[in-house]
Design a protein around this motif. Structure first.
Motif, PDB file in Angstrom:
ATOM      1  N   ASP A  37      63.898  77.102  79.708  1.00  0.00           N
ATOM      2  CA  ASP A  37      64.134  75.653  79.576  1.00  0.00           C
ATOM      3  C   ASP A  37      64.427  75.267  78.128  1.00  0.00           C
ATOM      4  N   LEU A  38      65.159  74.177  77.973  1.00  0.00           N
ATOM      5  CA  LEU A  38      65.270  73.488  76.697  1.00  0.00           C
ATOM      6  C   LEU A  38      64.108  72.507  76.619  1.00  0.00           C
ATOM      7  N   PHE A  39      63.225  72.670  75.650  1.00  0.00           N
ATOM      8  CA  PHE A  39      62.092  71.760  75.491  1.00  0.00           C
ATOM      9  C   PHE A  39      62.521  70.590  74.616  1.00  0.00           C
ATOM     10  N   VAL A  40      62.317  69.375  75.125  1.00  0.00           N
ATOM     11  CA  VAL A  40      62.717  68.159  74.428  1.00  0.00           C
ATOM     12  C   VAL A  40      61.472  67.535  73.808  1.00  0.00           C
ATOM     13  N   ALA A  41      61.441  67.471  72.479  1.00  0.00           N
ATOM     14  CA  ALA A  41      60.245  67.030  71.754  1.00  0.00           C
ATOM     15  C   ALA A  41      60.220  65.510  71.610  1.00  0.00           C
ATOM     16  N   ALA A  86      67.744  59.764  71.578  1.00  0.00           N
ATOM     17  CA  ALA A  86      69.198  59.610  71.603  1.00  0.00           C
ATOM     18  C   ALA A  86      69.889  60.925  71.946  1.00  0.00           C
ATOM     19  N   GLY A  87      69.314  62.035  71.468  1.00  0.00           N
ATOM     20  CA  GLY A  87      69.877  63.337  71.801  1.00  0.00           C
ATOM     21  C   GLY A  87      69.781  63.647  73.278  1.00  0.00           C
ATOM     22  N   LEU A  88      68.634  63.320  73.882  1.00  0.00           N
ATOM     23  CA  LEU A  88      68.476  63.518  75.325  1.00  0.00           C
ATOM     24  C   LEU A  88      69.476  62.664  76.097  1.00  0.00           C
ATOM     25  N   GLU A  89      69.642  61.409  75.673  1.00  0.00           N
ATOM     26  CA  GLU A  89      70.597  60.526  76.334  1.00  0.00           C
ATOM     27  C   GLU A  89      72.018  61.071  76.208  1.00  0.00           C
ATOM     28  N   ALA A  90      72.357  61.603  75.065  1.00  0.00           N
ATOM     29  CA  ALA A  90      73.690  62.166  74.874  1.00  0.00           C
ATOM     30  C   ALA A  90      73.912  63.372  75.781  1.00  0.00           C
ATOM     31  N   ASN A 137      62.280  57.604  86.432  1.00  0.00           N
ATOM     32  CA  ASN A 137      63.264  56.532  86.562  1.00  0.00           C
ATOM     33  C   ASN A 137      63.327  55.604  85.357  1.00  0.00           C
ATOM     34  N   ASN A 138      62.709  56.016  84.235  1.00  0.00           N
ATOM     35  CA  ASN A 138      62.644  55.121  83.080  1.00  0.00           C
ATOM     36  C   ASN A 138      63.569  55.579  81.960  1.00  0.00           C
ATOM     37  N   HIS A 139      63.283  55.129  80.716  1.00  0.00           N
ATOM     38  CA  HIS A 139      64.192  55.379  79.595  1.00  0.00           C
ATOM     39  C   HIS A 139      64.329  56.857  79.259  1.00  0.00           C
ATOM     40  N   TRP A 140      63.324  57.668  79.592  1.00  0.00           N
ATOM     41  CA  TRP A 140      63.493  59.111  79.419  1.00  0.00           C
ATOM     42  C   TRP A 140      63.730  59.829  80.734  1.00  0.00           C
ATOM     43  N   GLY A 141      63.267  59.245  81.845  1.00  0.00           N
ATOM     44  CA  GLY A 141      63.415  59.908  83.141  1.00  0.00           C
ATOM     45  C   GLY A 141      64.858  59.988  83.606  1.00  0.00           C
ATOM     46  N   VAL A 142      65.623  58.913  83.402  1.00  0.00           N
ATOM     47  CA  VAL A 142      67.032  58.919  83.830  1.00  0.00           C
ATOM     48  C   VAL A 142      67.861  59.905  83.013  1.00  0.00           C
ATOM     49  N   PRO A 143      67.820  59.854  81.666  1.00  0.00           N
ATOM     50  CA  PRO A 143      68.607  60.847  80.934  1.00  0.00           C
ATOM     51  C   PRO A 143      68.131  62.280  81.166  1.00  0.00           C
ATOM     52  N   LEU A 144      66.829  62.472  81.380  1.00  0.00           N
ATOM     53  CA  LEU A 144      66.332  63.813  81.688  1.00  0.00           C
ATOM     54  C   LEU A 144      66.921  64.306  83.005  1.00  0.00           C
ATOM     55  N   THR A 145      66.934  63.446  84.015  1.00  0.00           N
ATOM     56  CA  THR A 145      67.518  63.820  85.303  1.00  0.00           C
ATOM     57  C   THR A 145      68.988  64.176  85.143  1.00  0.00           C
ATOM     58  N   LEU A 146      69.708  63.376  84.385  1.00  0.00           N
ATOM     59  CA  LEU A 146      71.135  63.649  84.180  1.00  0.00           C
ATOM     60  C   LEU A 146      71.342  64.941  83.392  1.00  0.00           C
ATOM     61  N   ALA A 147      70.542  65.151  82.346  1.00  0.00           N
ATOM     62  CA  ALA A 147      70.693  66.352  81.523  1.00  0.00           C
ATOM     63  C   ALA A 147      70.416  67.617  82.319  1.00  0.00           C
ATOM     64  N   ARG A 148      69.621  67.509  83.370  1.00  0.00           N
ATOM     65  CA  ARG A 148      69.301  68.660  84.223  1.00  0.00           C
ATOM     66  C   ARG A 148      70.369  68.928  85.285  1.00  0.00           C
ATOM     67  N   MET A 149      71.358  68.060  85.394  1.00  0.00           N
ATOM     68  CA  MET A 149      72.321  68.152  86.493  1.00  0.00           C
ATOM     69  C   MET A 149      73.331  69.282  86.256  1.00  0.00           C
TER      70      MET A 149
END
Length: 464
Positions: A37-41, A86-90, A137-149
C-alpha cells in the motif's frame, strides 16, 4: 496489480519521489494497511507522519508525506508533496480522469451506506466495480476511494456525506458522477443548518458536479423534493424520480416478511417485482432508487433486480440475527447500532414493532447534532405510532432522558448515562423470545449493547 507507479503519482500530485517505487493500494491507517500500500500521512487526531516508519516496516510500498519524518531514512520510498490532503485529492482526481468507469454518487440524510452497498451488489454482476468502503464519504474518504480506483474499473459507487454547509460541492467535483442519487432529506446535522430546507440545498449540490448529460435521481416523497429538482434543472441534468407517487419509478406495494421484503414497482406502464434481503420498508425505497440509478448507468432493469437479491445489511445497519441462549431460549436482535437520527430511528422502531417477538424491547441512545430542538425531538419519539407496539424502552445518554420522561410508565425502562452501564443490566432486562433493537448515534457506543447481547448467547444469565 500495480495501482500507482512513482512516475504516475508524481505527475498527478506535482510531488517528488525519493525512489522508483510502485504500490498496489492506498491506506491511511497502519492498523489495516496491507503490504504494497501507499501510506498517506494525513493529519487528523494524530499526525500521520508519526506512523510512517511503522507503515514502511509493515510493508508499505511508499508513503505520501509533506516532509521526511525524523524516524525515516532519506532513501525510504516516499512521495513528498506540499500538503498531504491536497496530494491525496490530486491522486483521486487523476484516478477518476484515467478511467472510463460509469460513476454513481450517493448522498442523503439517511440510507447512504446501505444504498451504496445495494448499488455495488447490482453493478458487480455487470462488470468490474469499485465502491466506497464503510462510510468513507467525507473530505478524506472520497479522495481515498477515488485514489484506490483501478484504471480498468467499469462501474464506481462513491458515497458522499456532509456535516456542514459547503462540504458536498468539492467532493462531487472530484467524483464527477454520471448519476447522482439523493436517498432522502431529513432533520440530521441541524446544529449546522437553520432548517431541513438548508439541508436539502446542501444535498442537492451533488447534482452540480454531475458529468455533462448526467442524471439526477430524486425522491419525490420528501418534503423538499422541489429544491432537488430545481438544482438538477439548473445543472441541465436528466431528472429521474422515484417514490410512492413518482411518475418514473413508483413504489406501489411493500410486503414485509420476517427477514426480507417483497415489493412491487412501476416504471411507465410496466409493473415489476423486486426482493430486498432485509426487514424494514424503508429499504424498499432505497432499493427503488438504486434500481433507477443502475438503469441510468445502462443496466437492464431485470438484471438489476436479480443483482439486488445479492445485497444484505452490513454490521450495525439493520442486521437481524437470532441469538441462542441457555436451555433452548433465544432472542431476536435488530442491530442498527451504527448511527441514528429521527428519521432512521422511526424506521427502526417500525421494524421492531412488526417483529414476531413475545416482547419488543428497544435500547435507544442519544441522537446527536440536532440543534436547539434536540431535547424535544427525543421526547416526541414517545408519540410515534410504532411505540404502541413496543413493550419497553431503555434509554442511554443525557438527551434520551427526555424520551425516558415522556414515555408512559409501563413502557419506561432503565435509563443510564452510557452504554457500558446499560450493558451490565442486560441479563435482568432480557427474556426468552424477546425481539431487541439497539440504536443510537455512533458516539453512544450502542455496539456495547449488541456485544453484550451476543455474549449472552455464550452462557449469560436470562430471566424467564
Amino acid at each position: 496489480m500495480t495501482l500507482w507507479t512513482a512516475a504516475e503519482a508524481v505527475e498527478a500530485t506535482n510531488g517528488r519521489a525519493t525512489t522508483d517505487w510502485q504500490v498496489t493500494g492506498v491506506s491511511i491507517d497502519t492498523r489495516t494497511l496491507q503490504p504494497g500500500d501507499l501510506f498517506v500521512a494525513l493529519k487528523a487526531a494524530r499526525d500521520g507522519h508519526d506512523f510512517v516508519a511503522q507503515a514502511l516496516d509493515k510493508g508499505a510500498g511508499a508513503a505520501l508525506v509533506s516532509h521526511i519524518p525524523e524516524s525515516v531514512p532519506g532513501d525510504a520510498a516516499l512521495l513528498i508533496v506540499d500538503d498531504v490532503q491536497a496530494g491525496l485529492e490530486a491522486l483521486g482526481q487523476a484516478a477518476r480522469a484515467r478511467t472510463d468507469a460509469h460513476v454513481v454518487g450517493v448522498t442523503g440524510s439517511v440510507g447512504k451506506t446501505s444504498t451504496k452497498e445495494m448499488l455495488a451488489s447490482i453493478l458487480e454482476t455487470q462488470g468490474k466495480t469499485h465502491a466506497s468502503v464503510a462510510s468513507y464519504n467525507n473530505h478524506w474518504g472520497v479522495p481515498l476511494t477515488l485514489a484506490r480506483m483501478p484504471r480498468y474499473t467499469e462501474f464506481a459507487v462513491i458515497e458522499i456525506g456532509m456535516n456542514h454547509p459547503g462540504e458536498i460541492a468539492p467532493l462531487v467535483r472530484q467524483a464527477r458522477p454520471h448519476v447522482g442519487l439523493v436517498t432522502t432529506v431529513a432533520a440530521v446535522h441541524l446544529e449546522a443548518f437553520e432548517s431541513v430546507a438548508g439541508i436539502a440545498h446542501e444535498k442537492a449540490a451533488i447534482f452540480n458536479g454531475l458529468a455533462k448529460g448526467g442524471a439526477a435521481i430524486v425522491n419525490t416523497d420528501i418534503e423538499h423534493a422541489d429544491i432537488l429538482r430545481s438544482c438538477a434543472r439548473d445543472r441541465g441534468a436528466k431528472i429521474v424520480e422515484f417514490g410512492r407517487t413518482a411518475g418514473d419509478y413508483a413504489l406501489i406495494h411493500v410486503e414485509q416478511g420476517a427477514d426480507s421484503l417483497q415489493a412491487k414497482g412501476r416504471v411507465g406502464d410496466k409493473e415489476f417485482s423486486f426482493e430486498v434481503q432485509s426487514a424494514g420498508t424503508h429499504f424498499a425505497m432505497n432499493a427503488l432508487g438504486a434500481l433507477a440509478s443502475c438503469v441510468e448507468l445502462g443496466v437492464d432493469l431485470d438484471q438489476a433486480i436479480a443483482g439486488l437479491r445479492r445485497w444484505s445489511p452490513v454490521k450495525g445497519r439493520g442486521v437481524r440475527e437470532v441469538i441462542a441462549l441457555l436451555n433452548g431460549a433465544q432472542i431476536e436482535l435488530l442491530d442498527d447500532s451504527y448511527n441514528a437520527n429521527p428519521t432512521s430511528m422511526e424506521a427502526a422502531l417500525d421494524v421492531l414493532a412488526a417483529s414476531a417477538g413475545r416482547r419488543k424491547i428497544a435500547f435507544l441512545g442519544d441522537m446527536k447534532e440536532l440543534g436547539a430542538q434536540e431535547s424535544a425531538m427525543h421526547a416526541t419519539m414517545a408519540d410515534l405510532a410504532a411505540m404502541a407496539q413496543v413493550d419497553q424502552v431503555h434509554c442511554i445518554g443525557p438527551l434520551m432522558r427526555s424520551l425516558h420522561h415522556a414515555l408512559p410508565e409501563h413502557k419506561r425502562g432503565l435509563w443510564t448515562a452510557t452504554s457500558v452501564e446499560m450493558a451490565k443490566h442486560l441479563p435482568e432486562l432480557i427474556r426468552d423470545g424477546d425481539a431487541v433493537l439497539a440504536k443510537g448515534s455512533l458516539s453512544m457506543a450502542l455496539a456495547q449493547i449488541v456485544d453484550g447481547l451476543r455474549k449472552m448467547g455464550q452462557g449469560g444469565a436470562l430471566e424467564s
